[in-house]
Design a protein around this motif. Structure first.
Motif, mmCIF file in Angstrom:
data_model
loop_
_atom_site.group_PDB
_atom_site.id
_atom_site.type_symbol
_atom_site.label_atom_id
_atom_site.label_comp_id
_atom_site.label_asym_id
_atom_site.label_seq_id
_atom_site.Cartn_x
_atom_site.Cartn_y
_atom_site.Cartn_z
ATOM 1 N N ALA A 35 0.841 -1.195 0.000
ATOM 2 C CA ALA A 35 0.000 0.000 0.000
ATOM 3 C C ALA A 35 0.873 1.240 0.000
ATOM 4 N N SER A 36 0.329 2.321 -0.538
ATOM 5 C CA SER A 36 1.043 3.598 -0.541
ATOM 6 C C SER A 36 0.058 4.729 -0.320
ATOM 7 N N VAL A 37 0.505 5.759 0.377
ATOM 8 C CA VAL A 37 -0.259 6.990 0.528
ATOM 9 C C VAL A 37 0.674 8.142 0.184
ATOM 10 N N GLY A 38 0.108 9.188 -0.408
ATOM 11 C CA GLY A 38 0.954 10.301 -0.796
ATOM 12 C C GLY A 38 0.149 11.542 -1.095
ATOM 13 N N ALA A 39 0.852 12.645 -1.206
ATOM 14 C CA ALA A 39 0.259 13.930 -1.556
ATOM 15 C C ALA A 39 1.131 14.582 -2.616
ATOM 16 N N ASP A 40 0.499 15.336 -3.519
ATOM 17 C CA ASP A 40 1.227 16.025 -4.572
ATOM 18 C C ASP A 40 0.792 17.480 -4.645
ATOM 19 N N LYS A 41 1.763 18.362 -4.723
ATOM 20 C CA LYS A 41 1.528 19.763 -5.032
ATOM 21 C C LYS A 41 1.782 19.937 -6.522
ATOM 22 N N VAL A 42 0.825 20.553 -7.216
ATOM 23 C CA VAL A 42 0.904 20.665 -8.669
ATOM 24 C C VAL A 42 0.897 22.135 -9.065
ATOM 25 N N TRP A 43 1.889 22.516 -9.861
ATOM 26 C CA TRP A 43 1.937 23.835 -10.484
ATOM 27 C C TRP A 43 1.785 23.628 -11.985
ATOM 28 N N ARG A 44 0.880 24.398 -12.631
ATOM 29 C CA ARG A 44 0.674 24.200 -14.063
ATOM 30 C C ARG A 44 0.161 25.459 -14.740
ATOM 31 N N ASP A 45 0.391 25.519 -16.044
ATOM 32 C CA ASP A 45 -0.196 26.528 -16.904
ATOM 33 C C ASP A 45 -0.960 25.778 -17.987
ATOM 34 N N GLY A 46 -2.176 25.341 -17.636
ATOM 35 C CA GLY A 46 -2.960 24.536 -18.565
ATOM 36 C C GLY A 46 -2.195 23.298 -18.984
ATOM 37 N N ASP A 47 -2.142 23.086 -20.287
ATOM 38 C CA ASP A 47 -1.372 21.953 -20.824
ATOM 39 C C ASP A 47 -0.009 22.382 -21.347
ATOM 40 N N LEU A 90 5.340 17.724 -7.203
ATOM 41 C CA LEU A 90 6.272 17.228 -6.194
ATOM 42 C C LEU A 90 5.479 16.796 -4.971
ATOM 43 N N GLY A 91 5.854 15.648 -4.390
ATOM 44 C CA GLY A 91 5.140 15.212 -3.204
ATOM 45 C C GLY A 91 5.754 14.017 -2.512
ATOM 46 N N PRO A 92 5.442 13.835 -1.218
ATOM 47 C CA PRO A 92 5.982 12.728 -0.428
ATOM 48 C C PRO A 92 5.149 11.458 -0.582
ATOM 49 N N ARG A 93 5.767 10.319 -0.244
ATOM 50 C CA ARG A 93 5.113 9.019 -0.264
ATOM 51 C C ARG A 93 5.499 8.231 0.989
ATOM 52 N N VAL A 94 4.576 7.400 1.452
ATOM 53 C CA VAL A 94 4.865 6.413 2.492
ATOM 54 C C VAL A 94 4.395 5.065 1.964
ATOM 55 N N LEU A 95 5.283 4.063 2.005
ATOM 56 C CA LEU A 95 4.976 2.746 1.450
ATOM 57 C C LEU A 95 4.973 1.692 2.547
ATOM 58 N N GLY A 125 9.047 -8.658 9.205
ATOM 59 C CA GLY A 125 7.601 -8.641 9.368
ATOM 60 C C GLY A 125 6.970 -7.565 8.500
ATOM 61 N N SER A 126 5.713 -7.262 8.766
ATOM 62 C CA SER A 126 5.011 -6.230 8.016
ATOM 63 C C SER A 126 5.311 -4.856 8.600
ATOM 64 N N GLY A 127 5.056 -3.815 7.821
ATOM 65 C CA GLY A 127 5.270 -2.460 8.303
ATOM 66 C C GLY A 127 5.670 -1.526 7.185
ATOM 67 N N ILE A 128 5.955 -0.275 7.530
ATOM 68 C CA ILE A 128 6.421 0.692 6.546
ATOM 69 C C ILE A 128 7.822 0.295 6.097
ATOM 70 N N HIS A 129 7.990 0.101 4.802
ATOM 71 C CA HIS A 129 9.311 -0.330 4.308
ATOM 72 C C HIS A 129 10.059 0.781 3.582
#
Length: 259
Positions: free
Chosen positions: A142-154, A160-165, A194-198
């Motif tokens: 499983a993974s959870v994450g957040a992304d900050k997005v900067w854009r000018d349309g297309d 850029l963003g962090p992840r925890v796996l 064992g199981s856990g954040i890797h």
């Protein structure tokens, strides 16, 4: 006759408007292909080259939706406001005995199936995925994450963003464990995680159009740090590295599909 002609013309106006409203808009498709450098296997201190594909689809002149480079192959089946969820799939790289100078055990390339949920707030996106290996490692990841997005349309986009796996014991034993037989053959100590954040990671991506034409450039960059039981593994500690780097660059082409 003039009145009949006028009436017919007036009746035709809403009919034409309805036909125009119900006509399906064209699809815009952006396909890309490039190359990336990534770890030879999870926990390796060596790298390998691999293809870097990309595809995005948008209706009409709507801008392409945002997708992070590390998203699984996903199909949103429910959308409500900024929330969406649906099935997700991924292909996880395996490991061969010849990848190392010691026979620590093979991990088959694994097809992972599961689901995702995400909440898009415009310039910020939150996303989680859970998948089960149906072959190979046979584990749950499983993974959870957040992304900050900067854009000018297309025209251009940067994210850029962090992840925890997180993963269960089957997954961690496949990639980081050493069975008694593997320990005896390799000369390393037996290890049973064992199981856990890797791992924790920082994921970035970007794209830009080359002028007003259909061609563009896209790229990815990722730093992943193995933690917990994964970091303590002899496979990582003695033969590999906790630091996992990925970088890639590709060329994209945008075209329209009539419907």
């Amino acid at each position: 006759m003039k009145h009949l002609a006028l009436a017919a013309a007036l009746l035709a106006i809403p009919a034409a408007a309805v036909a125009e409203d119900t006509a399906k808009p064209d699809l815009r498709v952006r396909v890309g292909l490039g190359a990336q450098i990534k770890p030879k296997f999870l926990g390796s201190d060596e790298t390998k080259f691999a293809p870097l594909p990309s595809i995005d689809v948008a209706k009409g002149d709507n801008e392409f939706g945002y997708g992070a480079p590390d998203d699984g192959i996903s199909i949103p089946v429910v959308r409500s406001g900024g929330f969406s969820f649906g099935p997700s799939a991924n292909i996880a790289s395996g490991r061969k005995n010849k990848d190392l100078d010691r026979p620590i055990g093979r991990v088959k390339t694994t097809i992972e199936l599961g689901g995702f949920a995400q909440y898009d707030m415009g310039s910020v996106r939150l996303r989680g995925e859970v998948r089960k290996g149906v072959n190979g490692h046979d584990g749950l990841v499983a993974s959870v994450g957040a992304d900050k997005v900067w854009r000018d349309g297309d025209r251009w986009l940067v994210s850029l963003g962090p992840r925890v796996l997180w993963s269960d014991s089957k997954y961690q034993r496949a990639y980081f464990g050493l069975s008694p037989a593997a320990a005896l053959a390799s000369g390393l100590p037996e290890y049973r995680p064992g199981s856990g954040i890797h791992a924790v990671a920082l994921q970035g991506g970007g794209l830009t159009q080359l002028g007003k034409g259909p061609w563009g450039l896209f790229g990815i960059a990722r730093y992943e740090r193995l933690v917990g039981d994964a970091a303590k593994s002899p496979v990582v500690r003695d033969l590999g590295s906790r630091n996992q780097w990925t970088a890639g660059l590709g060329l994209s082409y945008t075209f329209r599909v009539k419907r």
